[in-house]
Design a protein around this motif. Sequence first.
Motif, PDB file in Angstrom:
ATOM      1  N   HIS A  51      31.025 132.703   1.255  1.00  0.00           N
ATOM      2  CA  HIS A  51      29.872 131.954   1.643  1.00  0.00           C
ATOM      3  C   HIS A  51      30.557 131.928   3.171  1.00  0.00           C
ATOM      4  O   HIS A  51      29.948 131.265   3.871  1.00  0.00           O
ATOM      5  CB  HIS A  51      29.535 131.198   0.329  1.00  0.00           C
ATOM      6  CG  HIS A  51      29.018 129.459   1.304  1.00  0.00           C
ATOM      7  ND1 HIS A  51      28.070 129.679   1.153  1.00  0.00           N
ATOM      8  CD2 HIS A  51      29.829 128.031   1.009  1.00  0.00           C
ATOM      9  CE1 HIS A  51      27.186 128.414   1.478  1.00  0.00           C
ATOM     10  NE2 HIS A  51      28.980 127.845   1.176  1.00  0.00           N
TER      11      HIS A  51
ATOM     12  N   HIS B  33      30.837 124.446   8.172  1.00  0.00           N
ATOM     13  CA  HIS B  33      31.650 124.981   6.769  1.00  0.00           C
ATOM     14  C   HIS B  33      33.013 124.885   7.874  1.00  0.00           C
ATOM     15  O   HIS B  33      34.083 125.505   7.146  1.00  0.00           O
ATOM     16  CB  HIS B  33      30.764 125.750   6.740  1.00  0.00           C
ATOM     17  CG  HIS B  33      30.096 125.942   5.272  1.00  0.00           C
ATOM     18  ND1 HIS B  33      29.053 124.701   5.272  1.00  0.00           N
ATOM     19  CD2 HIS B  33      29.337 126.156   3.945  1.00  0.00           C
ATOM     20  CE1 HIS B  33      28.230 124.831   4.428  1.00  0.00           C
ATOM     21  NE2 HIS B  33      29.379 125.289   3.192  1.00  0.00           N
TER      22      HIS B  33
ATOM     23  N   PRO C 177      31.639 121.638   2.466  1.00  0.00           N
ATOM     24  CA  PRO C 177      30.660 120.196   2.508  1.00  0.00           C
ATOM     25  C   PRO C 177      29.768 120.563   1.846  1.00  0.00           C
ATOM     26  O   PRO C 177      28.585 119.936   1.852  1.00  0.00           O
ATOM     27  CB  PRO C 177      30.490 120.773   3.774  1.00  0.00           C
ATOM     28  CG  PRO C 177      30.300 121.890   4.352  1.00  0.00           C
ATOM     29  CD  PRO C 177      31.063 122.884   3.637  1.00  0.00           C
ATOM     30  N   CYS C 178      29.441 121.368   1.572  1.00  0.00           N
ATOM     31  CA  CYS C 178      27.658 121.888   0.199  1.00  0.00           C
ATOM     32  C   CYS C 178      27.556 121.893  -0.665  1.00  0.00           C
ATOM     33  O   CYS C 178      28.600 122.283  -1.869  1.00  0.00           O
ATOM     34  CB  CYS C 178      26.543 122.856   1.530  1.00  0.00           C
ATOM     35  SG  CYS C 178      27.323 124.119   0.415  1.00  0.00           S
TER      36      CYS C 178
ATOM     37  N   CYS D  63      30.688 124.718  -3.112  1.00  0.00           N
ATOM     38  CA  CYS D  63      31.084 124.722  -2.382  1.00  0.00           C
ATOM     39  C   CYS D  63      32.283 123.566  -2.419  1.00  0.00           C
ATOM     40  O   CYS D  63      32.958 123.419  -1.719  1.00  0.00           O
ATOM     41  CB  CYS D  63      29.714 124.529  -1.415  1.00  0.00           C
ATOM     42  SG  CYS D  63      30.623 124.594   0.343  1.00  0.00           S
TER      43      CYS D  63
HETATM   44 ZN   LIG Z   1      28.192 125.264   1.590  1.00  0.00          ZN
END
Ligand SMILES: [Zn+2]
Length: 78
Positions: free
Chosen positions: A32, A44, A12-13, A6
Amino acid sequence: MKTMTCRQLGGPCEVEHHGASADDVIQAQDRHLKEAEKAGDATHQEARDAMKGRWRRPKKSLDWYRAMQKAFADLPEN
Ligand SMILES: [Zn+2]
């Protein structure tokens, strides 16, 4: 198959997306981000808005797609 996170796709993850092409992982990232938005995940939202903007203005977003395709091409197979 290759793996992009991601974060590598502008989010951000560290969720991993697996695919045979850059388009596969970009679409996985899109799903996602939609799921994160639905779940009310504010972290997100910025990435989600950026992705929405890309679908709306595909010509302006070519640089991003090219960068993602290059990043994907440079990854090792796994
Ligand atoms: Zn993510």
